[in-house]
Design a protein around this motif. Structure first.
Motif, short mmCIF file in Angstrom:
data_model
loop_
_atom_site.label_atom_id
_atom_site.label_comp_id
_atom_site.label_asym_id
_atom_site.label_seq_id
_atom_site.Cartn_x
_atom_site.Cartn_y
_atom_site.Cartn_z
N PHE A 34 -21.91 6.10 18.21
CA PHE A 34 -22.47 7.34 18.35
C PHE A 34 -22.40 8.16 17.18
N ASP A 35 -23.57 8.60 16.92
CA ASP A 35 -23.97 9.54 15.53
C ASP A 35 -24.80 10.46 15.93
N PHE A 36 -24.75 11.51 15.15
CA PHE A 36 -25.72 12.54 15.36
C PHE A 36 -25.64 13.43 13.90
N TYR A 37 -26.74 14.35 14.02
CA TYR A 37 -26.96 15.14 12.87
C TYR A 37 -26.33 16.33 13.29
N PRO A 38 -25.62 17.06 12.33
CA PRO A 38 -24.93 18.44 12.52
C PRO A 38 -26.05 19.45 13.06
N GLY A 39 -25.92 20.19 14.33
CA GLY A 39 -26.85 20.82 15.04
C GLY A 39 -27.59 20.58 16.05
N GLN A 40 -27.33 19.06 16.43
CA GLN A 40 -27.83 18.74 17.51
C GLN A 40 -26.90 18.78 18.87
N PHE A 41 -27.43 18.63 19.81
CA PHE A 41 -26.81 18.68 21.24
C PHE A 41 -26.56 17.34 21.99
N ILE A 42 -25.80 17.52 23.09
CA ILE A 42 -25.77 16.34 24.25
C ILE A 42 -25.71 16.96 25.53
N SER A 43 -25.82 16.12 26.44
CA SER A 43 -26.04 16.69 27.72
C SER A 43 -24.78 16.12 28.53
N LEU A 44 -24.06 16.95 29.40
CA LEU A 44 -22.81 16.40 30.21
C LEU A 44 -23.62 16.20 31.44
N ILE A 45 -23.31 14.86 32.19
CA ILE A 45 -24.06 14.68 33.36
C ILE A 45 -22.86 15.07 34.44
N LEU A 46 -23.19 15.77 35.38
CA LEU A 46 -22.23 15.97 36.49
C LEU A 46 -22.90 15.89 37.69
N ASN A 47 -21.99 15.62 38.74
CA ASN A 47 -22.35 15.38 40.15
C ASN A 47 -21.87 16.93 41.05
N LYS A 48 -22.92 17.19 41.65
CA LYS A 48 -22.65 18.26 42.56
C LYS A 48 -23.52 18.01 43.82
N ASP A 49 -22.55 18.11 44.78
CA ASP A 49 -23.24 17.95 46.18
C ASP A 49 -24.17 16.74 46.32
N GLY A 50 -23.76 15.66 45.63
CA GLY A 50 -24.52 14.28 45.72
C GLY A 50 -25.58 14.21 44.59
N ARG A 51 -25.73 15.41 43.96
CA ARG A 51 -26.90 15.32 42.84
C ARG A 51 -26.39 15.12 41.48
N GLU A 52 -27.20 14.38 40.69
CA GLU A 52 -26.76 14.58 39.36
C GLU A 52 -27.60 15.57 38.47
N ILE A 53 -26.62 16.23 37.88
CA ILE A 53 -26.94 17.50 37.07
C ILE A 53 -26.90 17.36 35.70
N LYS A 54 -27.81 17.62 34.91
CA LYS A 54 -27.68 17.44 33.31
C LYS A 54 -27.73 18.83 32.84
N ARG A 55 -27.01 19.13 31.80
CA ARG A 55 -26.70 20.27 31.32
C ARG A 55 -26.58 20.16 29.67
N PRO A 56 -27.52 20.89 28.83
CA PRO A 56 -27.06 20.64 27.44
C PRO A 56 -26.24 21.52 26.61
#
Length: 230
Positions: A34-56
């Motif tokens: 895993f490598d990135f440029y400073p200033g970039q973002f990731i998404s956390l992938i979470l499950n809520k009520d059976g749905r997959e939700i991504k948040r940056p």
């Protein structure tokens, strides 16, 4: 610049720190590749009520480490952050990234970073990376918060200011009776340099206001870069 490979992986949280009553600092290990440029973002992938939700979320640490930091504002009654609020050391999370192009465009310029709240996250990544890799031009960080209790990473930035003569840290509080108060725009007006590059991060109201201010003061549009958190 070469695009970094986007990876999806699971990781176990190493640490959770409550920076304030509503801001959490999460640390977790990343894949060796895993490598990135400073200033970039990731998404956390979470499950809520059976749905997959991504948040940056912006990465708040520099690339040279084997772990990654996130600085996350917990919003009461939010869709996802109450789930994040419940995370603890040892819990497993799923990550997708890196993404985004909120990165330094020209390393020959004086760089001015402007943030409010958790918008300081990507600048923590960028500034530490630049200073520890012998960046010689001037770096100025302008931050705004409502109260003293909401200030983030101040001891770190003050230490960097002592260690590096080309780094300058300023912050202002909008609701303070103990010191000069005001919004971050007040600091921006004191740090206007036509040939500098300005990077702005935070909620859209602040970002748009600072962009307008810089334009009114004659800063060229091509010298202004921004990322909005809403």
């Amino acid at each position: 610049m070469e695009r970094k490979k986007i990876l999806r992986f699971r990781s176990k949280i190493l640490d959770v720190i409550n920076l304030t009553s509503s801001v959490k600092h999460l640390t977790f290990p990343v894949l060796e590749e895993f490598d990135f440029y400073p200033g970039q973002f990731i998404s956390l992938i979470l499950n809520k009520d059976g749905r997959e939700i991504k948040r940056p979320y912006s990465i708040a640490s520099q690339p040279s480490r084997k772990s990654m930091d996130l600085c996350i504002k917990i919003v009461q009654n939010g869709l996802v952050t109450p789930l994040i609020d419940g995370l603890k050391k040892g819990d497993e999370i799923e990550v997708l990234g890196p993404m985004g192009d909120f990165i330094v465009k020209d390393f020959s310029k004086h760089l001015i970073f402007i943030s409010t709240g958790t918008g300081i996250g990507p600048f923590r990544s960028i500034i530490n990376y630049l200073l520890e890799n012998s960046f010689k031009n001037k770096i100025t960080l302008l931050t705004g918060y409502r109260t003293e209790e909401e200030v983030l990473y101040e001891s770190e930035f003050k230490e960097l200011e002592k260690k590096f003569k080309n780094f300058f840290y300023h912050r202002i509080l909008s609701r303070s009776e103990k010191e000069e108060n005001g919004y971050v725009q007040k600091l921006v007006e004191k740090n206007l340099f036509l040939n500098s590059h300005y990077y702005i991060c935070g909620l859209k109201g602040m970002v748009n206001s600072v962009k307008d201010l810089l334009s009114e003061k004659g800063i060229p549009k091509e010298n202004i870069f921004f990322e909005k958190y809403d």
